[in-house]
Design a protein around this motif. Structure first.
Motif, PDB file in Angstrom:
ATOM      1  N   LYS A   1       0.907  -1.258   0.011  1.00 41.41           N
ATOM      2  CA  LYS A   1      -0.047   0.011   0.007  1.00 41.41           C
ATOM      3  C   LYS A   1       0.992   1.310   0.122  1.00 41.41           C
ATOM      4  CE  LYS A   1      -3.804   2.440   2.466  1.00 41.41           C
ATOM      5  NZ  LYS A   1      -4.775   2.316   3.388  1.00 41.41           N
ATOM      6  N   LEU A   2       2.019   1.215   0.917  1.00 42.69           N
ATOM      7  CA  LEU A   2       2.843   2.460   0.737  1.00 42.69           C
ATOM      8  C   LEU A   2       3.556   2.570  -0.626  1.00 42.69           C
ATOM      9  CD1 LEU A   2       4.187   4.592   2.732  1.00 42.69           C
ATOM     10  CD2 LEU A   2       5.992   3.114   3.032  1.00 42.69           C
ATOM     11  N   LYS A   3       3.813   1.378  -1.179  1.00 44.92           N
ATOM     12  CA  LYS A   3       4.452   1.488  -2.271  1.00 44.92           C
ATOM     13  C   LYS A   3       3.735   1.942  -3.446  1.00 44.92           C
ATOM     14  CE  LYS A   3       7.908  -2.198  -2.368  1.00 44.92           C
ATOM     15  NZ  LYS A   3       8.146  -3.525  -2.662  1.00 44.92           N
ATOM     16  N   GLU A   4       2.411   1.525  -3.422  1.00 44.55           N
ATOM     17  CA  GLU A   4       1.355   2.134  -4.402  1.00 44.55           C
ATOM     18  C   GLU A   4       1.108   3.479  -4.124  1.00 44.55           C
ATOM     19  OE1 GLU A   4      -3.360   1.341  -5.079  1.00 44.55           O
ATOM     20  OE2 GLU A   4      -2.011  -0.627  -4.840  1.00 44.55           O
ATOM     21  N   GLU A   5       0.766   3.976  -2.946  1.00 45.04           N
ATOM     22  CA  GLU A   5       0.322   5.254  -2.736  1.00 45.04           C
ATOM     23  C   GLU A   5       1.440   6.444  -2.499  1.00 45.04           C
ATOM     24  OE1 GLU A   5      -2.670   5.700   0.287  1.00 45.04           O
ATOM     25  OE2 GLU A   5      -3.692   3.948  -0.440  1.00 45.04           O
ATOM     26  N   VAL A   6       2.662   5.826  -2.212  1.00 45.25           N
ATOM     27  CA  VAL A   6       3.805   7.145  -1.783  1.00 45.25           C
ATOM     28  C   VAL A   6       4.872   6.896  -2.906  1.00 45.25           C
ATOM     29  CG1 VAL A   6       5.160   7.855  -0.201  1.00 45.25           C
ATOM     30  CG2 VAL A   6       3.103   7.341   0.493  1.00 45.25           C
ATOM     31  N   THR A   7       5.371   5.481  -2.609  1.00 44.14           N
ATOM     32  CA  THR A   7       6.723   5.518  -3.486  1.00 44.14           C
ATOM     33  C   THR A   7       6.404   5.857  -5.119  1.00 44.14           C
ATOM     34  OG1 THR A   7       7.341   3.820  -1.947  1.00 44.14           O
ATOM     35  CG2 THR A   7       8.670   3.910  -3.704  1.00 44.14           C
ATOM     36  N   SER A   8       5.435   5.202  -5.319  1.00 48.59           N
ATOM     37  CA  SER A   8       5.060   5.363  -6.839  1.00 48.59           C
ATOM     38  C   SER A   8       5.010   6.959  -7.126  1.00 48.59           C
ATOM     39  CB  SER A   8       4.004   4.841  -7.190  1.00 48.59           C
ATOM     40  OG  SER A   8       2.903   4.967  -6.725  1.00 48.59           O
ATOM     41  N   LEU A   9       4.679   7.837  -6.398  1.00 47.73           N
ATOM     42  CA  LEU A   9       4.351   9.098  -6.612  1.00 47.73           C
ATOM     43  C   LEU A   9       5.495   9.780  -6.648  1.00 47.73           C
ATOM     44  CD1 LEU A   9       1.350  10.591  -4.151  1.00 47.73           C
ATOM     45  CD2 LEU A   9       1.701  10.855  -6.632  1.00 47.73           C
ATOM     46  N   VAL A  10       6.323   9.394  -5.584  1.00 48.48           N
ATOM     47  CA  VAL A  10       7.831  10.037  -5.387  1.00 48.48           C
ATOM     48  C   VAL A  10       8.631   9.718  -6.551  1.00 48.48           C
ATOM     49  CG1 VAL A  10       9.898   9.840  -3.967  1.00 48.48           C
ATOM     50  CG2 VAL A  10       7.929   9.567  -2.666  1.00 48.48           C
ATOM     51  N   ILE A  11       8.567   8.752  -7.175  1.00 49.25           N
ATOM     52  CA  ILE A  11       9.364   8.141  -8.444  1.00 49.25           C
ATOM     53  C   ILE A  11       8.833   8.847  -9.452  1.00 49.25           C
ATOM     54  CG2 ILE A  11       9.826   6.230 -10.057  1.00 49.25           C
ATOM     55  CD1 ILE A  11       9.667   4.465  -7.623  1.00 49.25           C
ATOM     56  N   ASP A  12       7.439   8.902  -9.694  1.00 50.79           N
ATOM     57  CA  ASP A  12       6.894   9.390 -10.831  1.00 50.79           C
ATOM     58  C   ASP A  12       7.024  11.082 -11.181  1.00 50.79           C
ATOM     59  OD1 ASP A  12       5.986   6.897 -11.407  1.00 50.79           O
ATOM     60  OD2 ASP A  12       4.148   6.910 -11.094  1.00 50.79           O
ATOM     61  N   ASN A  13       6.846  11.533  -9.867  1.00 46.61           N
ATOM     62  CA  ASN A  13       6.939  13.024  -9.784  1.00 46.61           C
ATOM     63  C   ASN A  13       8.253  13.582  -9.420  1.00 46.61           C
ATOM     64  OD1 ASN A  13       4.184  13.675 -10.271  1.00 46.61           O
ATOM     65  ND2 ASN A  13       3.818  12.333  -8.610  1.00 46.61           N
ATOM     66  N   GLY A  14       9.384  12.810  -9.295  1.00 47.67           N
ATOM     67  CA  GLY A  14      10.681  13.282  -9.000  1.00 47.67           C
ATOM     68  C   GLY A  14      10.505  14.185  -7.727  1.00 47.67           C
ATOM     69  N   ILE A  15       9.939  13.596  -6.878  1.00 49.42           N
ATOM     70  CA  ILE A  15       9.873  14.388  -5.428  1.00 49.42           C
ATOM     71  C   ILE A  15      11.023  14.472  -4.698  1.00 49.42           C
ATOM     72  CG2 ILE A  15       8.676  14.053  -3.231  1.00 49.42           C
ATOM     73  CD1 ILE A  15       6.165  13.506  -4.557  1.00 49.42           C
ATOM     74  N   ARG A  16      11.460  15.499  -4.199  1.00 48.23           N
ATOM     75  CA  ARG A  16      13.097  15.660  -3.649  1.00 48.23           C
ATOM     76  C   ARG A  16      12.839  15.636  -2.173  1.00 48.23           C
ATOM     77  NH1 ARG A  16      15.215  20.871  -5.343  1.00 48.23           N
ATOM     78  NH2 ARG A  16      16.814  20.052  -4.182  1.00 48.23           N
ATOM     79  N   ASN A  17      11.968  16.239  -1.615  1.00 45.14           N
ATOM     80  CA  ASN A  17      11.964  16.261  -0.146  1.00 45.14           C
ATOM     81  C   ASN A  17      10.837  15.375   0.560  1.00 45.14           C
ATOM     82  OD1 ASN A  17      14.478  17.890   0.025  1.00 45.14           O
ATOM     83  ND2 ASN A  17      13.072  19.521  -0.711  1.00 45.14           N
ATOM     84  N   ILE A  18      10.996  14.634   1.495  1.00 47.91           N
ATOM     85  CA  ILE A  18       9.862  13.769   2.108  1.00 47.91           C
ATOM     86  C   ILE A  18      10.072  13.740   3.503  1.00 47.91           C
ATOM     87  CG2 ILE A  18      10.890  11.875   1.900  1.00 47.91           C
ATOM     88  CD1 ILE A  18       8.380  10.506   0.938  1.00 47.91           C
ATOM     89  N   VAL A  19       8.977  13.824   4.385  1.00 47.76           N
ATOM     90  CA  VAL A  19       8.885  13.887   5.646  1.00 47.76           C
ATOM     91  C   VAL A  19       8.013  12.683   6.166  1.00 47.76           C
ATOM     92  CG1 VAL A  19       8.502  14.960   7.990  1.00 47.76           C
ATOM     93  CG2 VAL A  19       9.458  16.163   6.067  1.00 47.76           C
ATOM     94  N   PHE A  20       8.558  11.619   6.881  1.00 42.20           N
ATOM     95  CA  PHE A  20       7.552  10.714   7.487  1.00 42.20           C
ATOM     96  C   PHE A  20       7.127  10.921   8.720  1.00 42.20           C
ATOM     97  CE2 PHE A  20       9.484   8.249   3.661  1.00 42.20           C
ATOM     98  CZ  PHE A  20       8.350   7.718   3.103  1.00 42.20           C
ATOM     99  N   ASN A  21       6.064  11.128   8.978  1.00 41.69           N
ATOM    100  CA  ASN A  21       5.542  11.257  10.410  1.00 41.69           C
ATOM    101  C   ASN A  21       5.131   9.901  11.010  1.00 41.69           C
ATOM    102  OD1 ASN A  21       4.131  11.978  12.800  1.00 41.69           O
ATOM    103  ND2 ASN A  21       3.361  14.055  11.882  1.00 41.69           N
TER     104      ASN A  21
END
Length: 113
Positions: free
Chosen positions: A29-49
């Motif tokens: 679920k994390l891979k599908e909802e977060v990791t794929s977004l990070v990869i597809d959109n080239g997200i640079r900065n992330i905070v995991f709460n």
């Protein structure tokens, strides 16, 4: 208990709030909802709460580390906050904070990045 994910993007920082369990059963679920977004959109900065996270295992920690690697490749940084007593032992044992900076709360991310 399953994994619940809430995300928000503010001032170039992708906030990921996790609650429940981040284990081998919920990592997809994390891979599908977060990791794929990070990869597809080239997200640079992330905070995991992790304030609301009750349980984490080695697969969950590996997925957090994988997101760290992606952000690093995108020339950004990964932060983690809200490490509570339930997961503190696993997080410290895995030494993920050696790679991902630990901050006190989400607000301090703005001054950190």
């Amino acid at each position: 208990m399953l994994l619940e994910i809430k995300t928000e993007c503010r001032k170039g920082i992708f906030f990921v709030r996790l609650s429940g369990e981040l284990t081998k059963d919920t990592v997809p679920k994390l891979k599908e909802e977060v990791t794929s977004l990070v990869i597809d959109n080239g997200i640079r900065n992330i905070v995991f709460n992790l304030t609301e996270l009750d349980k984490i295992d080695s697969k969950g920690i590996s997925e957090l580390y994988y997101n760290f690697e992606i952000c690093k490749k995108n020339k950004g940084i990964s932060l983690v906050c809200g490490i509570n007593d339930n997961i503190n032992k696993q997080i410290k044992h895995a030494r993920i904070t050696k790679y991902m900076y630990e901050i006190t709360n989400e607000l301090s991310a703005f001054s950190f990045i």
